[in-house]
Write a protein that holds these residues in place. Sequence first.
Motif, PDB file in Angstrom:
ATOM      1  N   LEU A 104       1.072  -1.061   0.069  1.00 30.30           N
ATOM      2  CA  LEU A 104       0.301   0.442   0.278  1.00 30.30           C
ATOM      3  C   LEU A 104       1.335   1.862  -0.022  1.00 30.30           C
ATOM      4  N   VAL A 105       0.588   1.992  -0.548  1.00 28.07           N
ATOM      5  CA  VAL A 105       1.036   3.754  -0.930  1.00 28.07           C
ATOM      6  C   VAL A 105      -0.155   4.669   0.656  1.00 28.07           C
ATOM      7  N   VAL A 106       1.253   4.852   1.588  1.00 32.47           N
ATOM      8  CA  VAL A 106       0.292   5.619   3.161  1.00 32.47           C
ATOM      9  C   VAL A 106       0.510   7.284   2.354  1.00 32.47           C
ATOM     10  N   VAL A 107      -0.608   7.684   2.178  1.00 34.88           N
ATOM     11  CA  VAL A 107      -0.599   8.757   1.544  1.00 34.88           C
ATOM     12  C   VAL A 107      -1.464  10.276   2.934  1.00 34.88           C
ATOM     13  N   GLY A 108      -1.494   9.562   4.686  1.00 37.44           N
ATOM     14  CA  GLY A 108      -2.218  10.429   4.650  1.00 37.44           C
ATOM     15  C   GLY A 108      -2.430  10.018   6.194  1.00 37.44           C
ATOM     16  N   TYR A 109      -3.070  10.581   7.383  1.00 35.47           N
ATOM     17  CA  TYR A 109      -3.474  10.594   8.257  1.00 35.47           C
ATOM     18  C   TYR A 109      -4.161  11.190   8.883  1.00 35.47           C
ATOM     19  N   GLY A 110      -5.007  10.554   9.856  1.00 36.42           N
ATOM     20  CA  GLY A 110      -6.367  11.390  10.215  1.00 36.42           C
ATOM     21  C   GLY A 110      -6.727  10.877  11.990  1.00 36.42           C
ATOM     22  N   HIS A 111      -7.956  11.498  12.445  1.00 37.76           N
ATOM     23  CA  HIS A 111      -7.873  11.622  13.397  1.00 37.76           C
ATOM     24  C   HIS A 111      -9.880  11.443  13.286  1.00 37.76           C
ATOM     25  N   ASP A 112     -11.192   9.345  13.267  1.00 39.81           N
ATOM     26  CA  ASP A 112     -12.162   9.654  13.799  1.00 39.81           C
ATOM     27  C   ASP A 112     -13.390  10.002  14.351  1.00 39.81           C
ATOM     28  N   ALA A 113     -13.261  11.221  14.232  1.00 41.33           N
ATOM     29  CA  ALA A 113     -14.493  11.754  15.311  1.00 41.33           C
ATOM     30  C   ALA A 113     -15.240  10.573  15.949  1.00 41.33           C
ATOM     31  N   ASP A 114     -16.321  10.579  14.612  1.00 46.34           N
ATOM     32  CA  ASP A 114     -16.891   9.224  15.047  1.00 46.34           C
ATOM     33  C   ASP A 114     -16.865   7.895  15.872  1.00 46.34           C
ATOM     34  N   LEU A 115     -15.685   7.706  15.299  1.00 46.63           N
ATOM     35  CA  LEU A 115     -15.150   6.207  16.441  1.00 46.63           C
ATOM     36  C   LEU A 115     -14.684   6.375  16.888  1.00 46.63           C
ATOM     37  N   ASP A 116     -13.950   7.722  17.592  1.00 47.90           N
ATOM     38  CA  ASP A 116     -12.734   8.378  18.301  1.00 47.90           C
ATOM     39  C   ASP A 116     -11.173   6.906  18.039  1.00 47.90           C
ATOM     40  N   TYR A 154      -6.085   7.099  12.354  1.00 44.96           N
ATOM     41  CA  TYR A 154      -6.347   6.015  11.568  1.00 44.96           C
ATOM     42  C   TYR A 154      -5.597   6.788  10.721  1.00 44.96           C
ATOM     43  N   TRP A 155      -4.697   5.638   9.588  1.00 51.65           N
ATOM     44  CA  TRP A 155      -3.297   5.836   8.238  1.00 51.65           C
ATOM     45  C   TRP A 155      -4.548   5.611   6.853  1.00 51.65           C
ATOM     46  N   ARG A 156      -4.728   6.955   5.471  1.00 49.78           N
ATOM     47  CA  ARG A 156      -4.978   6.941   4.938  1.00 49.78           C
ATOM     48  C   ARG A 156      -4.268   6.045   3.961  1.00 49.78           C
ATOM     49  N   CYS A 157      -4.602   4.120   3.048  1.00 45.29           N
ATOM     50  CA  CYS A 157      -3.113   4.403   2.044  1.00 45.29           C
ATOM     51  C   CYS A 157      -4.090   3.801   0.198  1.00 45.29           C
ATOM     52  N   LEU A 158      -3.044   4.079  -0.113  1.00 42.91           N
ATOM     53  CA  LEU A 158      -3.855   4.101  -1.702  1.00 42.91           C
ATOM     54  C   LEU A 158      -3.424   2.076  -2.122  1.00 42.91           C
ATOM     55  N   ASN A 159      -5.013   2.124  -2.061  1.00 48.34           N
ATOM     56  CA  ASN A 159      -4.285   0.435  -2.408  1.00 48.34           C
ATOM     57  C   ASN A 159      -4.935   0.372  -4.004  1.00 48.34           C
ATOM     58  N   SER A 160      -4.344  -1.149  -4.892  1.00 53.89           N
ATOM     59  CA  SER A 160      -4.485  -0.655  -6.531  1.00 53.89           C
ATOM     60  C   SER A 160      -5.632  -2.201  -6.347  1.00 53.89           C
ATOM     61  N   PHE A 161      -6.654  -2.051  -5.627  1.00 55.69           N
ATOM     62  CA  PHE A 161      -7.791  -3.126  -6.232  1.00 55.69           C
ATOM     63  C   PHE A 161      -8.893  -2.053  -6.993  1.00 55.69           C
ATOM     64  N   GLU A 186     -12.326   2.321   0.206  1.00 53.33           N
ATOM     65  CA  GLU A 186     -13.249   4.159  -0.380  1.00 53.33           C
ATOM     66  C   GLU A 186     -12.764   4.652  -1.768  1.00 53.33           C
ATOM     67  N   ASN A 187     -13.415   4.370  -2.367  1.00 55.24           N
ATOM     68  CA  ASN A 187     -12.480   4.564  -4.153  1.00 55.24           C
ATOM     69  C   ASN A 187     -11.426   4.567  -4.028  1.00 55.24           C
ATOM     70  N   GLY A 188     -11.329   2.858  -3.331  1.00 55.43           N
ATOM     71  CA  GLY A 188      -9.329   2.729  -4.043  1.00 55.43           C
ATOM     72  C   GLY A 188      -9.072   2.612  -2.679  1.00 55.43           C
ATOM     73  N   TYR A 189      -9.156   3.013  -2.046  1.00 53.23           N
ATOM     74  CA  TYR A 189      -8.009   3.974  -0.256  1.00 53.23           C
ATOM     75  C   TYR A 189      -8.530   3.265   0.991  1.00 53.23           C
ATOM     76  N   ILE A 190      -7.825   3.373   1.496  1.00 51.25           N
ATOM     77  CA  ILE A 190      -8.181   2.565   3.122  1.00 51.25           C
ATOM     78  C   ILE A 190      -7.768   3.029   3.778  1.00 51.25           C
ATOM     79  N   ARG A 191      -9.232   2.889   5.767  1.00 54.63           N
ATOM     80  CA  ARG A 191      -8.406   3.774   6.373  1.00 54.63           C
ATOM     81  C   ARG A 191      -7.550   2.359   7.372  1.00 54.63           C
ATOM     82  N   ILE A 192      -6.549   2.705   7.836  1.00 54.90           N
ATOM     83  CA  ILE A 192      -6.828   1.571   8.891  1.00 54.90           C
ATOM     84  C   ILE A 192      -5.759   2.170  10.400  1.00 54.90           C
ATOM     85  N   ILE A 193      -6.498   1.531  10.902  1.00 56.04           N
ATOM     86  CA  ILE A 193      -5.840   2.068  12.579  1.00 56.04           C
ATOM     87  C   ILE A 193      -4.499   2.291  13.098  1.00 56.04           C
ATOM     88  N   ARG A 194      -4.576   3.614  12.937  1.00 58.52           N
ATOM     89  CA  ARG A 194      -2.704   3.844  13.826  1.00 58.52           C
ATOM     90  C   ARG A 194      -2.891   3.883  14.862  1.00 58.52           C
TER      91      ARG A 194
END
Length: 335
Positions: free
Chosen positions: A283-295, A298-305, A311-319
């Motif tokens: 995966l290509v890691v392109v960002g990170y953030g915080h999901d307020a609803d889930l508290d 996360y990392w935002r990663c670009l996949n090749s699927f 999420e439109n080809g991306y996945i957010r993985i717990i950070r």
Amino acid sequence: MFKLLVFCALFMVMGIGHGFNHGQNLKDFDDFTILYNKLYANTSVRTFANYNFINNRNHIAQHNAQEERKHSTYREAVNQFSDLSLHQIINLFPKAQYTVPAQNSTPTATTEPTDTDFDIITGMGLTIDVEDQGTHCSSSWAYAAAKAIEIMNGIQTAESTPEPLSAQELIDCAGMGTGCTTQNPQTAFDFLKLTGLATAADYPNNNGLATQGVCVTDQILTGIKLEAYSTIKDGDDIALKRFVFNNIPVIVEYNPDTFGFMEYSSGVYVPPKKTKAIGSQFLVVVGYGHDADLDLDYWRCLNSFGTTWGENGYIRIIRSAKYPLAKNAIFPNTL
């Protein structure tokens, strides 16, 4: 009498087992095969795929019911992998092999992160195509390498819509016989220090192949060349976050051998504590953030699927320190 009861019980089990082949279930599977352009070698293979599809769809419904009760942090959905058993998934995504030491260079100078939410793609105003590696070849190593260089090239040239680069060139010319099985991004970067990476328009990707093709040498003499690359120590998510914050797309190795990952649709993915197998998807890691609803961070990663996955080809993985993401992490340092 006992034999008759046993026979009746077996008949009922067999009837239930073959129930997936009737009515709405069969129509849904037919629609699935059309949507994803599925072709099967024979009736037996198609029947097994049909069984997997119904079984996986039931699993997805059960998982999403748990998500609605707040017992999970992500949702699943039917996608191009929904006709595969876990055994088939494990075979499709074997563990990558590393046989040559990395030609590691001194990383680019960076500054410490100051933003709690950051994304290279949106922050730099880039338009990046999400690629689809298909369901026949474990080629994420090549797609991730090409995409990381494509993103960096767009940033360095101030081109908001950089031309997609060829993963197929890397599969065919750098794969060394394992381009669809156990290859890794470092091999791609070593190759690109010697030659250029063509555009996908000049050297088209072909996700229908199950093995690497023949290298078209006249297409690789020009293109984007990699001057140097760097790596991150396993488990060093602090460094990973710092490089991403400095607009450096970082490739990481991730285990795809779970239904949760393969059927991921949205939310923040939290991997199971134990898995039956460990394979490789890059995966290509392109960002990170915080999901307020889930508290959850996360990392935002670009996949090749492709765009129909996640999420439109991306996945957010717990950070989290409990789930370090930096594994065999590598990134283009200088083009």
